[in-house]
Design a protein around this motif. Structure first.
Motif, mmCIF file in Angstrom:
data_model
loop_
_atom_site.group_PDB
_atom_site.id
_atom_site.type_symbol
_atom_site.label_atom_id
_atom_site.label_comp_id
_atom_site.label_asym_id
_atom_site.label_seq_id
_atom_site.Cartn_x
_atom_site.Cartn_y
_atom_site.Cartn_z
ATOM 1 N N PHE A 1 -19.786 17.708 24.582
ATOM 2 C CA PHE A 1 -19.039 16.800 25.441
ATOM 3 C C PHE A 1 -18.535 15.597 24.641
ATOM 4 O O PHE A 1 -19.301 14.975 23.895
ATOM 5 C CB PHE A 1 -19.917 16.307 26.587
ATOM 6 N N PRO A 2 -17.239 15.240 24.747
ATOM 7 C CA PRO A 2 -16.701 14.085 24.010
ATOM 8 C C PRO A 2 -17.242 12.780 24.575
ATOM 9 O O PRO A 2 -16.853 12.339 25.666
ATOM 10 C CB PRO A 2 -15.185 14.204 24.208
ATOM 11 N N ALA A 3 -18.136 12.146 23.824
ATOM 12 C CA ALA A 3 -18.822 10.957 24.337
ATOM 13 C C ALA A 3 -17.872 9.794 24.574
ATOM 14 O O ALA A 3 -18.178 8.899 25.380
ATOM 15 C CB ALA A 3 -19.917 10.539 23.353
ATOM 16 N N ASN A 4 -16.717 9.775 23.872
ATOM 17 C CA ASN A 4 -15.809 8.633 24.080
ATOM 18 C C ASN A 4 -15.179 8.641 25.467
ATOM 19 O O ASN A 4 -14.579 7.645 25.876
ATOM 20 C CB ASN A 4 -14.725 8.610 22.998
ATOM 21 N N PHE A 5 -15.328 9.741 26.238
ATOM 22 C CA PHE A 5 -14.916 9.719 27.635
ATOM 23 C C PHE A 5 -15.814 8.785 28.450
ATOM 24 O O PHE A 5 -15.413 8.298 29.510
ATOM 25 C CB PHE A 5 -14.950 11.129 28.229
ATOM 26 N N LEU A 6 -17.026 8.570 27.967
ATOM 27 C CA LEU A 6 -17.965 7.686 28.651
ATOM 28 C C LEU A 6 -17.848 6.240 28.171
ATOM 29 O O LEU A 6 -18.524 5.364 28.728
ATOM 30 C CB LEU A 6 -19.399 8.178 28.427
ATOM 31 N N PHE A 7 -17.028 5.994 27.148
ATOM 32 C CA PHE A 7 -16.913 4.638 26.608
ATOM 33 C C PHE A 7 -16.483 3.615 27.669
ATOM 34 O O PHE A 7 -17.036 2.517 27.707
ATOM 35 C CB PHE A 7 -15.930 4.620 25.434
ATOM 36 N N PRO A 8 -15.474 3.921 28.509
ATOM 37 C CA PRO A 8 -15.081 2.907 29.501
ATOM 38 C C PRO A 8 -16.219 2.470 30.420
ATOM 39 O O PRO A 8 -16.339 1.290 30.750
ATOM 40 C CB PRO A 8 -13.956 3.602 30.289
ATOM 41 N N PHE A 9 -17.075 3.428 30.828
ATOM 42 C CA PHE A 9 -18.208 3.060 31.669
ATOM 43 C C PHE A 9 -19.196 2.187 30.899
ATOM 44 O O PHE A 9 -19.752 1.216 31.440
ATOM 45 C CB PHE A 9 -18.909 4.326 32.187
ATOM 46 N N ALA A 10 -19.415 2.544 29.598
ATOM 47 C CA ALA A 10 -20.318 1.731 28.785
ATOM 48 C C ALA A 10 -19.743 0.335 28.552
ATOM 49 O O ALA A 10 -20.474 -0.668 28.596
ATOM 50 C CB ALA A 10 -20.570 2.430 27.448
ATOM 51 N N ILE A 11 -18.425 0.241 28.334
ATOM 52 C CA ILE A 11 -17.796 -1.063 28.109
ATOM 53 C C ILE A 11 -17.886 -1.927 29.370
ATOM 54 O O ILE A 11 -18.125 -3.139 29.300
ATOM 55 C CB ILE A 11 -16.334 -0.885 27.674
ATOM 56 N N ALA A 12 -17.680 -1.301 30.524
ATOM 57 C CA ALA A 12 -17.823 -2.060 31.772
ATOM 58 C C ALA A 12 -19.233 -2.626 31.905
ATOM 59 O O ALA A 12 -19.430 -3.772 32.339
ATOM 60 C CB ALA A 12 -17.496 -1.158 32.961
ATOM 61 N N ALA A 13 -20.236 -1.834 31.495
ATOM 62 C CA ALA A 13 -21.615 -2.317 31.531
ATOM 63 C C ALA A 13 -21.836 -3.434 30.513
ATOM 64 O O ALA A 13 -22.522 -4.428 30.791
ATOM 65 C CB ALA A 13 -22.584 -1.165 31.280
ATOM 66 N N PHE A 14 -21.249 -3.289 29.306
ATOM 67 C CA PHE A 14 -21.387 -4.332 28.284
ATOM 68 C C PHE A 14 -20.801 -5.658 28.769
ATOM 69 O O PHE A 14 -21.391 -6.725 28.571
ATOM 70 C CB PHE A 14 -20.693 -3.908 26.995
ATOM 71 N N LEU A 15 -19.621 -5.576 29.399
ATOM 72 C CA LEU A 15 -18.977 -6.793 29.885
ATOM 73 C C LEU A 15 -19.800 -7.444 30.995
ATOM 74 O O LEU A 15 -19.920 -8.678 31.061
ATOM 75 C CB LEU A 15 -17.569 -6.476 30.388
ATOM 76 N N ALA A 16 -20.386 -6.626 31.860
ATOM 77 C CA ALA A 16 -21.187 -7.181 32.957
ATOM 78 C C ALA A 16 -22.481 -7.808 32.451
ATOM 79 O O ALA A 16 -22.938 -8.825 32.986
ATOM 80 C CB ALA A 16 -21.502 -6.083 33.971
ATOM 81 N N LEU A 17 -23.058 -7.222 31.380
ATOM 82 C CA LEU A 17 -24.324 -7.718 30.852
ATOM 83 C C LEU A 17 -24.153 -8.703 29.709
ATOM 84 O O LEU A 17 -25.138 -9.274 29.228
ATOM 85 C CB LEU A 17 -25.185 -6.533 30.371
ATOM 86 N N GLY A 18 -22.902 -8.882 29.244
ATOM 87 C CA GLY A 18 -22.658 -9.800 28.142
ATOM 88 C C GLY A 18 -23.123 -9.285 26.795
ATOM 89 O O GLY A 18 -23.490 -10.071 25.902
ATOM 90 N N VAL A 19 -23.122 -7.967 26.593
ATOM 91 C CA VAL A 19 -23.557 -7.365 25.333
ATOM 92 C C VAL A 19 -22.385 -7.331 24.360
ATOM 93 O O VAL A 19 -21.290 -6.857 24.705
ATOM 94 C CB VAL A 19 -24.108 -5.941 25.562
#
Length: 578
Positions: free
Chosen positions: A419-437
């Protein structure tokens, strides 16, 4: 003899009629050919670089067409990778002097990031097919090819050089031609590693599908219809709903390809395994069973036999399949000298041109900055490898040493690795922005999403390959706990772990280019590292900095391979080979 006794005999001799299984296979083949013919006109659609769309439509109704286009690119690149593997690996294994040059070149090529190949080849392919989208298609396929070919070539090369001596002697006793030896000895003996590494390479290429279909180079954006470009366009809009739809379609594609293609291939490749004991759990495939019951594959094979006979006749003047290749000493030395001089001249010319180009533009001092960025990415790769080892080695051993669990878990791991993990990048980025990571830390997670599965996959394979008699001996002796790990499990899985580790490290370096620079909606996040350096230089078409970044990444990867992974390979082959 009574008449009723003679009827069964006549039935046995009568040619069987058309069966349902033959009809299903024939219809599937006809449907595949029809689909390819329908797609052919769209591959050569009109294309003008100045007016080409930068993004594709994100209408979900277009996703089936996009999915088929992406699959066509992936399998075209796979076919090209297999052909390259056969030619390059055979030359490196059979030509002893050329091996010393071909292997380092292959080591360097696998260190070059996919985006670097794209930045070089896009303009050339567009110029090769002016006014047609076929140039972009070739550039995209070539980029996917560079994500597949090197691992497959190394796997087939190692199978050739480790070929049992009795097979070599048999080919000479039977006086096989080079063509006959290749298809009757070389390919069958290397089929299992070729299939499994092909499956892993195919899964790794999914990761770069978005980068190869939504191309940003020379300050221009090109988009080809495909599931990767759809996901890139949805991420640019920041629409998590459309990204979720694309992810769902991608899951169906990955599972479908594994069920319809890779699962049958891995089960079929088991016929080439040479072992004294039979495996407890053999791979099984419903599709392969269907094909074996049908007469259609046999008819196709008989139709293609005349081509093989012609190629065999053509290769007969080149002599028999002697290994090492027999040729007069003076002729061999002259050929070696000519080959070395030609390759040396090409390397020196390319090196001098690169040196003068960098010196006259950004200056040699740019290498210091690039090596500093490379150190940051190198640290992320090491942290990723250590974390993946600590998490997945125990879990992989538990899965691999339990045949019933392996049967159900291995297909799931194959899908996760594909599975191409970069398809999940937007969800991870949204989490990073919400958590300030910060992306400096978050990029390690993004890199791990695509690279960690190689370690788990290989550890499962190593644990499942531990002979049963060794396990029973440990049970009889009462060896448990850490002593069992130290004396049996770790030595047994060590060669497999090294293979997974070097593949995961290479995948992490390549993934850093898309993990250290991420776009999500109006957010443009950039991490501190060599991957971000190369990605930004590629986006604006800064060729000197692209060259500097690629050279530095090659130095890091090749140095790590030579100082660590090659030595671990040698230890695995000499001390821990079962």
């Amino acid at each position: 003899m009574a008449a009723e006794d003679r009827v069964p005999a006549r039935g046995v001799l009568r040619r069987p009629g058309l069966r349902t299984v033959d009809l299903v296979v024939a219809l599937a083949l006809i449907g595949l050919l029809y689909g390819l013919l329908r797609l052919a006109p769209s591959l050569g659609a009109p294309f003008l670089p100045g007016t080409a769309p930068a993004q594709v439509s994100t209408d979900p109704a277009d996703l089936p067409f996009y999915a088929v286009r992406s699959l066509l690119r992936m399998f075209t690149a796979l076919i090209a990778s297999v052909l390259f593997t056969f030619v390059y690996a055979s030359a490196a294994a059979r030509l002893r002097r050329a091996e010393k040059v071909l292997l380092p070149i292959l080591d360097i090529l696998q260190s070059v990031p996919v985006l670097a190949f794209l930045s070089i080849t896009v303009t050339a392919f567009i110029a090769l097919f002016p006014g047609s989208e076929l140039g972009l298609e070739c550039a995209s396929v070539f980029a996917i090819f560079t994500a597949m070919a090197w691992n497959m070539t190394f796997a087939f090369y190692y199978s050739l050089v480790s070929q049992p001596r009795d097979l070599d002697e048999a080919s000479r006793v039977l006086r096989l031609t080079k063509w006959q030896r290749f298809w009757k000895i070389d390919v069958p003996s290397g089929m299992i590693p070729l299939v499994w590494n092909g499956m892993m390479s195919f899964g790794g290429a999914w990761f770069f599908l978005a980068a190869s279909e939504s191309i940003s180079v020379l300050n221009q954006q090109y988009a080809l219809p495909g599931i990767g470009s759809y996901a890139a366009a949805a991420a640019a809009k920041g629409d998590l709903g459309e990204i979720g739809i694309a992810t769902g379609v991608m899951v169906v594609m990955v599972i479908g390809v594994n069920f319809l293609f890779w699962r049958p291939m891995t089960a079929w490749a088991e016929r080439f395994r040479v072992e004294e004991s039979q495996a407890v759990e053999k791979p099984r495939s419903l599709v392969l069973n269907l094909l074996r019951r049908s007469v259609v594959p046999g008819l196709l094979g008989r139709a293609l036999r005349p081509i093989g006979r012609v190629l065999d006749t053509v290769t007969r003047p080149f002599g028999l399949a002697e290994h090492p290749l027999e040729s007069p000493v003076l002729r061999r030395r002259a050929g070696d000298v000519a080959f070395t001089v030609a390759v040396g001249a090409a390397v020196l010319y390319g090196g001098w041109q690169s040196f003068t180009d960098i010196q006259s533009t950004v200056g040699l001092g740019e290498f210091g900055h690039a090596f500093e960025l490379g150190a940051a990415t190198f640290g992320r790769v090491l942290v990723l490898l250590c974390a993946a080892t600590a998490v997945w080695v125990p879990l992989g051993v538990w899965i691999g040493m339990n045949p019933r669990i392996t049967r159900y878990a291995q297909p799931i791991v194959q899908v996760l690795a594909s599975f191409p993990a970069n398809f999940l990048f937007p969800f991870a980025i949204a989490a990073f922005l919400a958590l300030g990571v910060s992306l400096n830390w978050g990029s390690m997670l993004l890199m791990a999403l695509g690279a960690q599965w190689y370690i788990l996959f290989n550890v499962i394979a190593g644990a499942s390959a531990i002979p049963g008699d060794l396990r029973e001996a440990m049970d009889d002796l009462g060896v448990k706990g850490w002593l069992r790990w130290r004396s049996l499990i770790l030595p047994a899985i060590f060669p497999y772990y090294v293979t997974g580790g070097i593949t995961a490290a290479g995948g992490a370096w390549n993934a850093s280019i898309v993990a250290e620079v991420v776009d999500y909606g109006h957010q443009h996040l950039t991490g501190y590292g060599l991957g971000a350096y190369i990605a930004q230089a590629t986006r604006v078409g800064d060729h000197p900095r692209i060259l500097v970044g690629v050279i530095v990444m090659i130095v890091y990867v090749v140095t790590l391979n030579r100082l660590l992974w090659r030595r671990l390979y040698r230890i695995a082959q000499t001390r821990y080979a079962l």
